[in-house]
Write an enzyme that holds these catalytic residues in place. Structure first.
Site, PDB file in Angstrom:
ATOM      1  N   LYS A 127      -6.179   9.421   2.118  1.00 34.75           N
ATOM      2  CA  LYS A 127      -6.642   9.178   0.713  1.00 34.75           C
ATOM      3  C   LYS A 127      -7.590  10.690   0.232  1.00 34.75           C
ATOM      4  O   LYS A 127      -7.570  11.417   0.984  1.00 34.75           O
ATOM      5  CB  LYS A 127      -7.939   8.093   1.074  1.00 34.75           C
ATOM      6  CG  LYS A 127      -8.398   7.408  -0.462  1.00 34.75           C
ATOM      7  CD  LYS A 127      -7.635   6.159  -0.580  1.00 34.75           C
ATOM      8  CE  LYS A 127      -8.041   5.576  -1.639  1.00 34.75           C
ATOM      9  NZ  LYS A 127      -7.249   4.326  -2.070  1.00 34.75           N
ATOM     10  N   ASP A 167      -6.414   5.921  -8.122  1.00 37.23           N
ATOM     11  CA  ASP A 167      -7.271   5.041  -7.480  1.00 37.23           C
ATOM     12  C   ASP A 167      -8.240   4.943  -8.581  1.00 37.23           C
ATOM     13  O   ASP A 167      -8.031   5.181  -9.607  1.00 37.23           O
ATOM     14  CB  ASP A 167      -7.927   5.416  -6.066  1.00 37.23           C
ATOM     15  CG  ASP A 167      -8.751   4.260  -5.379  1.00 37.23           C
ATOM     16  OD1 ASP A 167      -8.118   3.519  -4.561  1.00 37.23           O
ATOM     17  OD2 ASP A 167      -9.734   4.355  -5.551  1.00 37.23           O
TER      18      ASP A 167
HETATM   19  N1  GLU Z   1      -5.456   3.417  -4.295  1.00 35.38           N
HETATM   20  C1  GLU Z   1      -4.491   2.145  -3.977  1.00 35.38           C
HETATM   21  C2  GLU Z   1      -4.793   1.549  -2.654  1.00 35.38           C
HETATM   22  O1  GLU Z   1      -6.046   1.436  -2.642  1.00 35.38           O
HETATM   23  C3  GLU Z   1      -2.795   2.787  -3.971  1.00 35.38           C
HETATM   24  C4  GLU Z   1      -2.752   3.727  -3.110  1.00 35.38           C
HETATM   25  C5  GLU Z   1      -0.992   4.179  -3.431  1.00 35.38           C
HETATM   26  O2  GLU Z   1      -0.207   3.643  -4.167  1.00 35.38           O
HETATM   27  O3  GLU Z   1      -0.847   5.312  -2.740  1.00 35.38           O
HETATM   28  O4  GLU Z   1      -4.276   1.050  -1.894  1.00 35.38           O
END
Ligand code: GLU
Length: 447
Positions: A127, A167
């Site tokens: 992340k 996100d």
């Molecule tokens: N931010 C999204 C999550 O919390 C998607 C992340 C992604 O697609 O890599 O899962």
């Protein structure tokens, strides 16, 4: 209560990561679930798998300098936490929000490991993000920020290394600017380096809708398991961003009525059902606040400033705004109002006390790592399409998403049963997600 060995691991996580309260909370929730697994699998404890999982493989923190439209210089902080790559390249979104600091990125990265594992697809956990506040910034400022952010990030990512996406605060527009800068610096059209791309340059059908649609599919399964459905249900969806909008769209297609949404200024109740075209216009096109929705909608729609949306009685609650938005007291109010199911569209929106209240009241509770996994699962499908230079239809992609959500739901229930906690989706998700990662790590040697 934590198993003795797990309590000492948790103490060391607290000591080694001071002040990172959200990260502590996310770790504790997983540790509380996996006690019974250690009894059955002593090899996990012997090889210190849990201690290893709690320590990110790599944490990157960098400076992001940029200039606003008046020529003033700003310095933000950028993050990428590459948490676990046992199952595949690090995978997880980027969050741009003033609250972002290392503790938030680590909680999100930690959750992402288990969520990605639950999808059954070959993606590790990571992340990133920045404390940059996009609110009120012009398009050109957003672009300059994204370009500066990628000018450092590009050296750490790649389709086989680490694959970011969006996100909070990072949507299609930002992904476009980020990918554009990556392409320019590397001189490679490496589509699989980022997901959530636009359809004109390698994006996948249904990725925009996937988190919300997936969450609605998950809740549909939970309702089915209780012998009911969305038909005729009153649903409250907090937030009004990407997840909330597409949750609302799918809930309506499945027969429910979404009667409220919110943002950080307050909430709107619209007893006739949220008008999606208007909400999309206000939030996605004009990027305004939900009070504007209420004003334009007129009639029965009411905007309530500065209060919690969870005071609106409903059958189903779908917290889709941000972490820790639903307290123990909110959970009590919801239960008193007749709420029977909760599906988390956001990451960790329910506080631990709230989860306890729902559990004790027999509410079906779908934790984010299971219920909102549709977003990242569809990102993995986007990577698949990029790798094979293919693009699938909307219908086929949506069917894949629905199958994945059904499969996650089924596995959560089955695992919870196997460990003697029938109906406990939190335990099921944590145990099932953990085991796949732990087994891969065991096979890969001391990594
Ligand atoms: N931010 C999204 C999550 O919390 C998607 C992340 C992604 O697609 O890599 O899962």
């Amino acid at each position: 209560m934590l198993h003795e060995k797990l309590a000492s691991i948790y103490d060391s996580v607290l000591r080694r990561n001071p002040g990172e309260t959200e990260f502590h909370q996310a770790v504790r929730e997983v540790l509380e679930s996996i006690g019974p697994v250690l009894g059955k699998h002593p090899e996990y404890a012997e090889s210190k798998i849990i201690e290893r999982i709690c320590e990110p493989e790599r944490q990157i923190i960098f400076r992001v300098p940029w200039e606003d439209d008046q020529g003033e210089v700003h310095i933000n902080r950028g993050f990428r936490v590459e948490f676990n790559s046992a199952l595949g390249p690090y995978k997880g979104g980027l969050r741009f929000h003033p609250s972002v600091y290392l503790g938030i990125v680590k909680f999100l990265g930690f959750e992402q490991i288990f969520k990605n594992s639950l999808t059954g697809l070959p993606i590790g956990g990571g992340k990133g993000g920045s404390d940059f506040d996009p609110k009120g910034r012009s398009q050109r400022e957003i672009m300059r920020f994204c370009q500066s952010f990628m000018t450092e990030l590009y050296r750490h990512i790649g389709e086989y290394t680490d694959v970011p996406a969006g996100d909070i605060g990072v949507g299609g527009r930002e992904v476009g600017y980020l990918f554009g800068q990556y392409k320019r610096i590397t001189n490679r059209y490496e589509s699989g380096v980022i997901t959530g791309k636009g359809l004109s340059y390698g994006g996948a059908q249904v990725r925009t809708e996937a988190t919300g649609y997936g969450c609605a599919f998950f809740v549909e399964e939970m309702l089915k398991a209780r012998g009911t459905s969305f038909d005729g249900k009153r649903v409250v969806v907090s937030g009004s961003g990407n997840v909330a909008i597409y949750t609302t769209e799918k809930v309506r297609q499945l027969g429910g009525t979404v009667i409220a949404c919110s943002d950080s200024s307050g909430y709107v109740v619209d007893e006739k059902g949220i008008d999606l075209d208007l909400l999309k216009q206000v939030k996605e096109v004009e990027r305004l606040r939900v009070d504007v929705y209420a004003k334009r909608r007129g009639g029965d729609a009411v905007f309530v400033a500065g209060r919690s949306i969870w005071e609106v009685p409903c059958d189903v609650a779908m917290p889709s705004a941000t972490q820790n938005e639903l307290t123990g007291r909110d959970a009590e109010t919801l239960v008193r109002g007749g709420c029977i199911a909760v599906g988390e569209g956001a990451n960790m929106p329910t506080m631990p006390e709230g989860i306890r209240v729902f559990r004790e009241a027999g509410v079906s509770f779908g934790p984010g790592k299971a219920a909102n996994a549709g977003g990242v699962a569809t990102s993995a499908l986007e990577m698949q399409q990029n790798a094979s230079r293919d693009s699938w239809t909307f219908e086929f992609s949506e069917r894949r998403l629905q199958e994945i959500m059904r499969d996650i739901h089924g596995r959560c229930l089955q695992t919870a049963d196997e460990y003697g906690m029938p109906g406990d989706y939190v335990a099921g998700a944590n145990i099932d997600g953990f085991k796949r990662v732990a087994d891969a790590m065991l096979s890969l040697g001391l990594i």
